[in-house]
Design a protein around this motif. Structure first.
Motif, PDB file in Angstrom:
ATOM      1  N   GLY A   1       0.844  -1.189   0.000  1.00 10.18           N
ATOM      2  CA  GLY A   1       0.000   0.000   0.000  1.00 10.18           C
ATOM      3  C   GLY A   1       0.877   1.235   0.000  1.00 10.18           C
ATOM      4  O   GLY A   1       1.676   1.448  -0.914  1.00 10.18           O
ATOM      5  N   LYS A   2       0.770   2.051   1.060  1.00 14.18           N
ATOM      6  CA  LYS A   2       1.612   3.241   1.209  1.00 14.18           C
ATOM      7  C   LYS A   2       2.664   3.065   2.302  1.00 14.18           C
ATOM      8  O   LYS A   2       3.352   4.027   2.655  1.00 14.18           O
ATOM      9  N   ALA A   3       2.793   1.843   2.835  1.00 10.36           N
ATOM     10  CA  ALA A   3       3.682   1.608   3.976  1.00 10.36           C
ATOM     11  C   ALA A   3       4.939   0.847   3.545  1.00 10.36           C
ATOM     12  O   ALA A   3       4.863  -0.330   3.182  1.00 10.36           O
ATOM     13  N   PRO A   4       6.109   1.505   3.582  1.00  7.70           N
ATOM     14  CA  PRO A   4       7.342   0.793   3.254  1.00  7.70           C
ATOM     15  C   PRO A   4       7.813  -0.058   4.417  1.00  7.70           C
ATOM     16  O   PRO A   4       7.511   0.216   5.582  1.00  7.70           O
ATOM     17  N   GLY A   5       8.558  -1.103   4.097  1.00  7.00           N
ATOM     18  CA  GLY A   5       9.086  -1.964   5.142  1.00  7.00           C
ATOM     19  C   GLY A   5      10.085  -2.956   4.594  1.00  7.00           C
ATOM     20  O   GLY A   5      10.486  -2.881   3.422  1.00  7.00           O
ATOM     21  N   ARG A   6      10.477  -3.896   5.439  1.00  3.67           N
ATOM     22  CA  ARG A   6      11.492  -4.884   5.078  1.00  3.67           C
ATOM     23  C   ARG A   6      10.965  -6.290   5.363  1.00  3.67           C
ATOM     24  O   ARG A   6      10.316  -6.522   6.382  1.00  3.67           O
ATOM     25  N   VAL A   7      11.249  -7.198   4.454  1.00  2.00           N
ATOM     26  CA  VAL A   7      10.850  -8.600   4.636  1.00  2.00           C
ATOM     27  C   VAL A   7      11.711  -9.198   5.739  1.00  2.00           C
ATOM     28  O   VAL A   7      12.948  -9.194   5.655  1.00  2.00           O
ATOM     29  N   VAL A   8      11.060  -9.724   6.795  1.00  2.00           N
ATOM     30  CA  VAL A   8      11.826 -10.254   7.935  1.00  2.00           C
ATOM     31  C   VAL A   8      11.830 -11.781   7.971  1.00  2.00           C
ATOM     32  O   VAL A   8      12.720 -12.377   8.572  1.00  2.00           O
ATOM     33  N   ARG A   9      10.852 -12.436   7.346  1.00  2.00           N
ATOM     34  CA  ARG A   9      10.861 -13.893   7.293  1.00  2.00           C
ATOM     35  C   ARG A   9       9.838 -14.379   6.275  1.00  2.00           C
ATOM     36  O   ARG A   9       8.895 -13.664   5.938  1.00  2.00           O
ATOM     37  N   HIS A  10      10.034 -15.590   5.806  1.00  2.00           N
ATOM     38  CA  HIS A  10       9.067 -16.236   4.928  1.00  2.00           C
ATOM     39  C   HIS A  10       8.125 -17.094   5.779  1.00  2.00           C
ATOM     40  O   HIS A  10       8.533 -17.670   6.793  1.00  2.00           O
ATOM     41  N   ILE A  11       6.861 -17.147   5.364  1.00  2.00           N
ATOM     42  CA  ILE A  11       5.877 -18.006   6.002  1.00  2.00           C
ATOM     43  C   ILE A  11       5.222 -18.837   4.914  1.00  2.00           C
ATOM     44  O   ILE A  11       5.429 -18.581   3.717  1.00  2.00           O
ATOM     45  N   GLU A  12       4.447 -19.801   5.293  1.00  2.00           N
ATOM     46  CA  GLU A  12       3.771 -20.636   4.298  1.00  2.00           C
ATOM     47  C   GLU A  12       2.802 -19.770   3.483  1.00  2.00           C
ATOM     48  O   GLU A  12       1.917 -19.119   4.030  1.00  2.00           O
ATOM     49  N   GLY A  13       3.031 -19.736   2.183  1.00  2.00           N
ATOM     50  CA  GLY A  13       2.162 -18.973   1.293  1.00  2.00           C
ATOM     51  C   GLY A  13       2.395 -17.480   1.312  1.00  2.00           C
ATOM     52  O   GLY A  13       1.529 -16.710   0.863  1.00  2.00           O
ATOM     53  N   GLY A  14       3.562 -17.046   1.800  1.00  8.41           N
ATOM     54  CA  GLY A  14       3.800 -15.607   1.808  1.00  8.41           C
ATOM     55  C   GLY A  14       5.025 -15.214   2.625  1.00  8.41           C
ATOM     56  O   GLY A  14       6.010 -15.947   2.696  1.00  8.41           O
ATOM     57  N   PHE A  15       4.941 -14.049   3.278  1.00  6.37           N
ATOM     58  CA  PHE A  15       6.071 -13.533   4.047  1.00  6.37           C
ATOM     59  C   PHE A  15       5.574 -12.529   5.076  1.00  6.37           C
ATOM     60  O   PHE A  15       4.424 -12.075   5.032  1.00  6.37           O
ATOM     61  N   ALA A  16       6.461 -12.181   6.003  1.00  5.46           N
ATOM     62  CA  ALA A  16       6.163 -11.175   7.022  1.00  5.46           C
ATOM     63  C   ALA A  16       7.001  -9.938   6.751  1.00  5.46           C
ATOM     64  O   ALA A  16       8.179 -10.035   6.401  1.00  5.46           O
ATOM     65  N   ILE A  17       6.389  -8.774   6.910  1.00  4.44           N
ATOM     66  CA  ILE A  17       7.064  -7.502   6.707  1.00  4.44           C
ATOM     67  C   ILE A  17       7.048  -6.705   8.008  1.00  4.44           C
ATOM     68  O   ILE A  17       6.059  -6.736   8.742  1.00  4.44           O
ATOM     69  N   GLU A  18       8.166  -6.038   8.294  1.00  4.05           N
ATOM     70  CA  GLU A  18       8.237  -5.096   9.416  1.00  4.05           C
ATOM     71  C   GLU A  18       8.310  -3.698   8.821  1.00  4.05           C
ATOM     72  O   GLU A  18       9.182  -3.407   7.995  1.00  4.05           O
ATOM     73  N   PHE A  19       7.374  -2.825   9.205  1.00  2.00           N
ATOM     74  CA  PHE A  19       7.317  -1.494   8.636  1.00  2.00           C
ATOM     75  C   PHE A  19       8.554  -0.681   9.004  1.00  2.00           C
ATOM     76  O   PHE A  19       9.108  -0.822  10.102  1.00  2.00           O
ATOM     77  N   THR A  20       8.961   0.194   8.091  1.00  6.03           N
ATOM     78  CA  THR A  20      10.099   1.070   8.343  1.00  6.03           C
ATOM     79  C   THR A  20       9.820   1.994   9.515  1.00  6.03           C
ATOM     80  O   THR A  20      10.705   2.268  10.327  1.00  6.03           O
ATOM     81  N   ARG A  21       8.586   2.498   9.594  1.00  7.17           N
ATOM     82  CA  ARG A  21       8.166   3.372  10.692  1.00  7.17           C
ATOM     83  C   ARG A  21       6.878   2.821  11.296  1.00  7.17           C
ATOM     84  O   ARG A  21       6.035   2.280  10.577  1.00  7.17           O
ATOM     85  N   LEU A  22       6.721   3.002  12.593  1.00  9.23           N
ATOM     86  CA  LEU A  22       5.496   2.592  13.264  1.00  9.23           C
ATOM     87  C   LEU A  22       4.307   3.328  12.652  1.00  9.23           C
ATOM     88  O   LEU A  22       4.366   4.531  12.427  1.00  9.23           O
ATOM     89  N   GLN A  23       3.231   2.612  12.358  1.00 13.00           N
ATOM     90  CA  GLN A  23       2.055   3.197  11.735  1.00 13.00           C
ATOM     91  C   GLN A  23       1.057   3.690  12.786  1.00 13.00           C
ATOM     92  O   GLN A  23       0.951   3.119  13.870  1.00 13.00           O
ATOM     93  N   HIS A  24       0.313   4.729  12.443  1.00 10.13           N
ATOM     94  CA  HIS A  24      -0.727   5.237  13.332  1.00 10.13           C
ATOM     95  C   HIS A  24      -1.827   4.175  13.438  1.00 10.13           C
ATOM     96  O   HIS A  24      -2.303   3.670  12.418  1.00 10.13           O
ATOM     97  N   PRO A  25      -2.267   3.814  14.652  1.00 13.22           N
ATOM     98  CA  PRO A  25      -3.256   2.732  14.798  1.00 13.22           C
ATOM     99  C   PRO A  25      -4.583   3.023  14.107  1.00 13.22           C
ATOM    100  O   PRO A  25      -5.257   2.088  13.662  1.00 13.22           O
ATOM    101  N   ASP A  26      -4.976   4.301  13.994  1.00 13.63           N
ATOM    102  CA  ASP A  26      -6.252   4.631  13.363  1.00 13.63           C
ATOM    103  C   ASP A  26      -6.196   4.558  11.842  1.00 13.63           C
ATOM    104  O   ASP A  26      -7.238   4.464  11.189  1.00 13.63           O
ATOM    105  N   PHE A  27      -4.973   4.616  11.265  1.00 14.73           N
ATOM    106  CA  PHE A  27      -4.875   4.726   9.813  1.00 14.73           C
ATOM    107  C   PHE A  27      -4.052   3.611   9.170  1.00 14.73           C
ATOM    108  O   PHE A  27      -3.882   3.598   7.957  1.00 14.73           O
ATOM    109  N   VAL A  28      -3.556   2.671   9.976  1.00 16.17           N
ATOM    110  CA  VAL A  28      -2.688   1.643   9.410  1.00 16.17           C
ATOM    111  C   VAL A  28      -3.428   0.825   8.349  1.00 16.17           C
ATOM    112  O   VAL A  28      -2.860   0.492   7.301  1.00 16.17           O
ATOM    113  N   GLU A  29      -4.722   0.519   8.568  1.00 13.86           N
ATOM    114  CA  GLU A  29      -5.449  -0.287   7.593  1.00 13.86           C
ATOM    115  C   GLU A  29      -5.613   0.477   6.284  1.00 13.86           C
ATOM    116  O   GLU A  29      -5.417  -0.072   5.198  1.00 13.86           O
ATOM    117  N   ASP A  30      -5.961   1.770   6.372  1.00 14.93           N
ATOM    118  CA  ASP A  30      -6.079   2.585   5.170  1.00 14.93           C
ATOM    119  C   ASP A  30      -4.741   2.683   4.437  1.00 14.93           C
ATOM    120  O   ASP A  30      -4.685   2.636   3.207  1.00 14.93           O
TER     121      ASP A  30
END
Length: 207
Positions: A173-202
């Motif tokens: 979306g609009k959130a940059p980050g880094r791939v931290v591990r692979h999971i079954e059928g995909g991967f996990a990302i850690e955001f570069t910056r902490l996202q605002h809880p009210d707007f992270v989904e948007d």
């Protein structure tokens, strides 16, 4: 890229200061002037109606600016005045967008006051709309599925042939980050910056 820490020399937005409270921030981003060249920048002072930007190229008063700022996404406006290491610009936004910016700025200011750690883990939730767009390291934009989400990261479902390597920098979306591990059928990302809880989904799925 961090810009020089020297304090900018500029006059206050007199009218804009009457309408909006300005707060000190330290947000990195990029911007584009009328010549369509792309430059790094650092926002040091901001309100829902305008911001002061440390920048290598200042442009001219009245010139249109398109900026992409961490946490805040795409912002448009015009240069109000220039100073020797940047410029001050207005922000053109709807009333709804200004309200959202005000909430984000309040959160950013409070986060710095409270000294909240950016790597603190948060409870994950399933987004209402899991469909999202992922920008891979080579610039390719692909469809993906958000399995779950938090203020600090997300689990992404994607085909194995499109899955980026661990350590790759991607944007969901609009959130940059880094791939931290692979999971079954995909991967996990850690955001570069902490996202605002009210707007992270948007920011990640567009709501």
């Amino acid at each position: 890229m961090a810009m020089p820490a020297e304090n900018p020399k500029f006059l206050p937005f007199t009218e804009e200061r009457r309408r909006h409270q300005r707060v000190k921030v330290n947000l990195l981003g990029r911007y584009m002037l009328a010549d369509r060249n792309d430059y790094p920048c650092q926002v040091v002072d901001m309100s829902p109606g305008g911001m002061a930007v440390l920048a290598p190229v200042s442009g001219n008063p009245g010139e249109r600016v398109i900026a992409y700022i961490d946490h805040l996404g795409r912002l448009e406006g015009t240069i109000a005045r220039v100073f020797h290491n940047g410029f001050a610009m207005t922000i053109a936004a709807t009333a709804r967008k200004r309200d959202k910016l005000a909430a984000q700025l309040t959160w950013l200011a409070n986060r710095h006051i409270l000294n909240l750690p950016e790597d603190r883990r948060h409870g994950r939730f399933t987004p209402r709309n899991p469909a999202a767009r992922l920008i891979l390291p080579n610039g390719t934009n692909v469809a993906c599925r958000v399995i779950d989400l938090s203020e600090s990261g997300a689990a992404i479902g994607i085909s194995d042939d499109q899955r980026p390597p661990v350590g790759a920098v991607v944007t969901i979306g609009k959130a940059p980050g880094r791939v931290v591990r692979h999971i079954e059928g995909g991967f996990a990302i850690e955001f570069t910056r902490l996202q605002h809880p009210d707007f992270v989904e948007d920011n990640v799925t567009g709501g």
